[in-house]
Motif scaffolding. Structure first.
Motif, mmCIF file in Angstrom:
data_model
loop_
_atom_site.group_PDB
_atom_site.id
_atom_site.type_symbol
_atom_site.label_atom_id
_atom_site.label_comp_id
_atom_site.label_asym_id
_atom_site.label_seq_id
_atom_site.Cartn_x
_atom_site.Cartn_y
_atom_site.Cartn_z
ATOM 1 N N ARG A 95 -9.006 -0.900 8.358
ATOM 2 C CA ARG A 95 -9.709 0.251 7.946
ATOM 3 C C ARG A 95 -9.588 -0.104 6.325
ATOM 4 O O ARG A 95 -10.005 1.061 5.587
ATOM 5 C CB ARG A 95 -8.725 1.472 8.406
ATOM 6 C CG ARG A 95 -8.853 1.757 9.931
ATOM 7 C CD ARG A 95 -7.568 2.712 10.224
ATOM 8 N NE ARG A 95 -7.621 4.035 9.745
ATOM 9 C CZ ARG A 95 -6.757 4.632 10.058
ATOM 10 N NH1 ARG A 95 -5.676 4.574 10.514
ATOM 11 N NH2 ARG A 95 -6.852 6.153 9.369
ATOM 12 N N GLY A 96 -9.221 -0.879 5.942
ATOM 13 C CA GLY A 96 -9.367 -1.030 4.359
ATOM 14 C C GLY A 96 -8.112 -0.459 3.599
ATOM 15 O O GLY A 96 -8.403 -0.276 2.421
ATOM 16 N N ILE A 97 -7.095 -0.274 4.397
ATOM 17 C CA ILE A 97 -5.971 0.351 3.754
ATOM 18 C C ILE A 97 -4.669 -0.671 3.455
ATOM 19 O O ILE A 97 -4.480 -1.457 4.438
ATOM 20 C CB ILE A 97 -5.515 1.422 4.827
ATOM 21 C CG1 ILE A 97 -6.446 2.306 5.284
ATOM 22 C CG2 ILE A 97 -4.024 2.269 3.911
ATOM 23 C CD1 ILE A 97 -7.236 3.159 4.631
ATOM 24 N N GLU A 98 -4.397 -0.740 2.193
ATOM 25 C CA GLU A 98 -3.230 -1.525 1.631
ATOM 26 C C GLU A 98 -2.015 -0.783 1.364
ATOM 27 O O GLU A 98 -1.946 0.512 0.754
ATOM 28 C CB GLU A 98 -3.692 -2.228 0.631
ATOM 29 C CG GLU A 98 -4.839 -3.257 0.843
ATOM 30 C CD GLU A 98 -5.206 -3.778 -0.431
ATOM 31 O OE1 GLU A 98 -4.630 -5.008 -0.649
ATOM 32 O OE2 GLU A 98 -6.057 -3.349 -1.151
ATOM 33 N N PHE A 99 -1.020 -1.344 1.951
ATOM 34 C CA PHE A 99 0.427 -0.578 1.509
ATOM 35 C C PHE A 99 1.191 -1.693 0.693
ATOM 36 O O PHE A 99 1.162 -2.673 0.754
ATOM 37 C CB PHE A 99 1.117 -0.314 2.733
ATOM 38 C CG PHE A 99 0.570 0.622 3.774
ATOM 39 C CD1 PHE A 99 0.412 1.964 3.377
ATOM 40 C CD2 PHE A 99 0.069 0.239 5.080
ATOM 41 C CE1 PHE A 99 -0.185 3.046 4.229
ATOM 42 C CE2 PHE A 99 -0.537 0.916 5.684
ATOM 43 C CZ PHE A 99 -0.706 2.531 5.295
ATOM 44 N N PHE A 100 1.762 -0.851 -0.437
ATOM 45 C CA PHE A 100 2.870 -1.616 -1.229
ATOM 46 C C PHE A 100 4.293 -0.882 -1.230
ATOM 47 O O PHE A 100 4.083 0.143 -1.000
ATOM 48 C CB PHE A 100 2.242 -1.739 -2.452
ATOM 49 C CG PHE A 100 0.703 -2.148 -2.563
ATOM 50 C CD1 PHE A 100 0.586 -3.594 -2.801
ATOM 51 C CD2 PHE A 100 -0.183 -1.525 -2.454
ATOM 52 C CE1 PHE A 100 -0.588 -3.952 -2.843
ATOM 53 C CE2 PHE A 100 -1.625 -2.092 -2.473
ATOM 54 C CZ PHE A 100 -1.954 -3.526 -2.727
ATOM 55 N N PHE A 101 5.098 -1.605 -1.529
ATOM 56 C CA PHE A 101 6.576 -1.050 -1.623
ATOM 57 C C PHE A 101 7.319 -1.541 -2.802
ATOM 58 O O PHE A 101 7.290 -2.732 -3.194
ATOM 59 C CB PHE A 101 7.346 -1.546 -0.257
ATOM 60 C CG PHE A 101 6.586 -1.176 0.948
ATOM 61 C CD1 PHE A 101 7.097 0.075 1.901
ATOM 62 C CD2 PHE A 101 5.799 -1.716 1.494
ATOM 63 C CE1 PHE A 101 6.594 0.630 2.760
ATOM 64 C CE2 PHE A 101 5.190 -1.273 2.584
ATOM 65 C CZ PHE A 101 5.608 0.029 3.156
ATOM 66 N N THR A 102 7.807 -0.683 -3.247
ATOM 67 C CA THR A 102 8.783 -0.990 -4.399
ATOM 68 C C THR A 102 10.228 0.119 -4.264
ATOM 69 O O THR A 102 10.180 0.949 -3.542
ATOM 70 C CB THR A 102 8.414 -0.995 -5.810
ATOM 71 O OG1 THR A 102 9.027 -1.298 -6.848
ATOM 72 C CG2 THR A 102 8.149 0.646 -6.193
ATOM 73 N N ARG A 103 11.243 -0.406 -4.776
ATOM 74 C CA ARG A 103 12.473 0.388 -4.877
ATOM 75 C C ARG A 103 12.834 1.026 -6.196
ATOM 76 O O ARG A 103 12.540 0.598 -7.265
ATOM 77 C CB ARG A 103 13.704 -0.790 -4.470
ATOM 78 C CG ARG A 103 13.509 -1.074 -2.953
ATOM 79 C CD ARG A 103 14.913 -1.877 -2.638
ATOM 80 N NE ARG A 103 14.939 -2.195 -1.209
ATOM 81 C CZ ARG A 103 15.936 -2.857 -0.572
ATOM 82 N NH1 ARG A 103 16.859 -3.371 -1.328
ATOM 83 N NH2 ARG A 103 15.698 -3.245 0.618
ATOM 84 N N GLN A 104 13.140 2.476 -5.831
ATOM 85 C CA GLN A 104 13.598 3.149 -6.999
ATOM 86 C C GLN A 104 15.153 2.652 -7.362
ATOM 87 O O GLN A 104 16.035 2.935 -6.516
ATOM 88 C CB GLN A 104 13.608 4.594 -6.739
ATOM 89 C CG GLN A 104 13.946 5.416 -8.004
ATOM 90 C CD GLN A 104 13.843 6.926 -7.770
ATOM 91 O OE1 GLN A 104 13.303 7.433 -6.530
ATOM 92 N NE2 GLN A 104 14.103 7.842 -8.641
ATOM 93 N N GLN A 105 15.469 2.085 -8.471
ATOM 94 C CA GLN A 105 16.643 1.553 -8.650
ATOM 95 C C GLN A 105 17.897 2.757 -9.052
ATOM 96 O O GLN A 105 17.401 3.875 -9.353
ATOM 97 C CB GLN A 105 16.617 0.632 -9.807
ATOM 98 C CG GLN A 105 15.725 -0.563 -9.655
ATOM 99 C CD GLN A 105 16.183 -1.218 -8.381
ATOM 100 O OE1 GLN A 105 17.384 -1.748 -8.260
ATOM 101 N NE2 GLN A 105 15.263 -1.790 -7.553
ATOM 102 N N VAL A 106 18.942 2.287 -8.524
ATOM 103 C CA VAL A 106 20.165 3.263 -8.683
ATOM 104 C C VAL A 106 20.862 2.544 -9.798
ATOM 105 O O VAL A 106 21.544 1.687 -9.588
ATOM 106 C CB VAL A 106 20.888 3.470 -7.527
ATOM 107 C CG1 VAL A 106 22.272 4.449 -7.969
ATOM 108 C CG2 VAL A 106 20.123 4.287 -6.467
ATOM 109 N N PRO A 107 20.979 3.386 -11.037
ATOM 110 C CA PRO A 107 21.836 2.760 -12.003
ATOM 111 C C PRO A 107 23.495 2.440 -11.487
ATOM 112 O O PRO A 107 23.962 3.075 -10.886
ATOM 113 C CB PRO A 107 21.775 3.860 -13.474
ATOM 114 C CG PRO A 107 20.675 4.389 -12.894
ATOM 115 C CD PRO A 107 20.544 4.591 -11.453
ATOM 116 N N LEU A 108 23.829 1.457 -12.487
ATOM 117 C CA LEU A 108 25.141 0.963 -11.891
ATOM 118 C C LEU A 108 26.138 2.233 -12.308
ATOM 119 O O LEU A 108 25.932 3.068 -13.398
ATOM 120 C CB LEU A 108 25.627 -0.111 -12.788
ATOM 121 C CG LEU A 108 26.922 -0.783 -12.587
ATOM 122 C CD1 LEU A 108 27.063 -1.429 -10.981
ATOM 123 C CD2 LEU A 108 27.214 -1.909 -13.489
#
Length: 309
Positions: A95-108
């Motif tokens: 269907r021409g759909i692309e998924f991407f993933f990244t992580r929201q970092q939790v500061p130390l």
């Protein structure tokens, strides 16, 4: 240029839905037959979005798995004789759909992500200079006729050359303190599409007479990233998206609100009461088992009435 990118923040801990969310992301809880996040993605795709970035966390791997191109599953469905529509529901590549993933970092030293502004900021390299949609993964906009809320938002954003366009709905006075509240220009306050002159994060009683709440849908220009970087963290350490939007307003940029329309329903799955109601509503719409569930609920209600003193 058509907007084809969307960002879905899904890194929240879901603590208000514990213990249900101890091992399952709240976005993966079912609303009817499909997970909540699946309904959100379907809404985006229907509005012309083709590239979707999930801003996630290490506890949300199930979301990535759900939207994976799992060829073995597709083959199993085909061999099982499932109809093409059901197989196609999972075949996003076709269907021409692309998924991407990244992580929201939790500061130390911290125990949770740094809020909605920080989540959107994580998408800057994905977005580039493009306008883009933000849709929170625990909120569904359902029903109504086309064009959908998101389609109307995109059209308004383009027409007014806006820096930010926000989906909005009216809440009861006792709910105002639970939401980001938009203050429209007085002469446009009753309009379905209006200019916003202020935005207030969870205002206390008496701060504003507006009951126009943010509805977990946004369209942004890329300039929002500079405004997020300029925001000072709140007392709890979080960076609020509403503060970045307020900076756009203070800088004279066009910020607009488009209201949820007649027949459209916003499902904000933030607690068990809201989740139970969401599941029931979507289950009742199921073409195969919805009528059976309705009969069951009627029987239960009738039995309760009989047993009541």
């Amino acid at each position: 240029m058509p907007i084809d990118k969307a960002v879905i923040p899904v890194a929240g801990l879901g603590t208000r839905l514990l213990p249900t969310t101890k091992a399952v992301p709240k976005e993966m809880l079912p609303a009817g037959r499909l997970p909540i996040i699946h309904h959100v993605v379907d809404e985006l795709i229907a509005a012309g979005i083709r590239r979707i970035l999930f801003v996630s966390s290490r506890s949300k791997v199930a979301i990535e798995n759900h939207f994976d191109d799992y060829s073995q599953l597709l083959m199993a469905l085909e061999l099982d004789g499932r109809d093409a529509r059901e197989v196609g529901r999972f075949d996003y590549r076709q269907r021409g759909i692309e998924f991407f993933f990244t992580r929201q970092q939790v500061p130390l030293g911290d125990t949770k992500p740094l809020g909605t502004g920080d989540a959107v900021a994580a998408a800057e390299s994905f977005v580039g200079d493009s306008d883009f949609v933000v849709a929170f993964g625990d909120s569904i906009i359902h029903g109504g006729e086309e064009p959908s809320l998101l389609q109307r938002m995109v059209a308004s954003h383009d027409h007014h050359d806006a820096a930010c366009t926000i989906g909005a709905w009216n809440v009861s006075p006792d709910q105002v303190s639970n939401y980001g509240i938009l203050v429209p220009r007085e002469q446009e306050a009753a309009e379905a599409d209006c200019r916003v002159q202020d935005v207030i994060e969870k205002p206390a009683a008496g701060v504003t007479s507006s009951r126009l709440a943010i509805s977990a849908r946004y369209v942004f220009g890329a300039e929002i990233f500079a405004q997020i970087r300029a925001v000072a963290p709140a007392q709890n350490g979080e960076i609020y998206l509403t503060d970045a939007i307020r900076r756009l307003i203070e800088n004279g940029r066009e910020v607009r609100a488009v209201r949820v329309g007649e027949g459209e329903q916003r499902y904000d799955i933030g607690n068990h009461r809201a989740y139970f109601r969401t599941f029931v509503d979507f289950a009742l719409e199921d073409p195969e088992w919805g009528p059976d569930l309705m009969d069951y609920l009627r029987e239960r209600i009738k039995a309760e009435d009989v047993d009541s003193p």
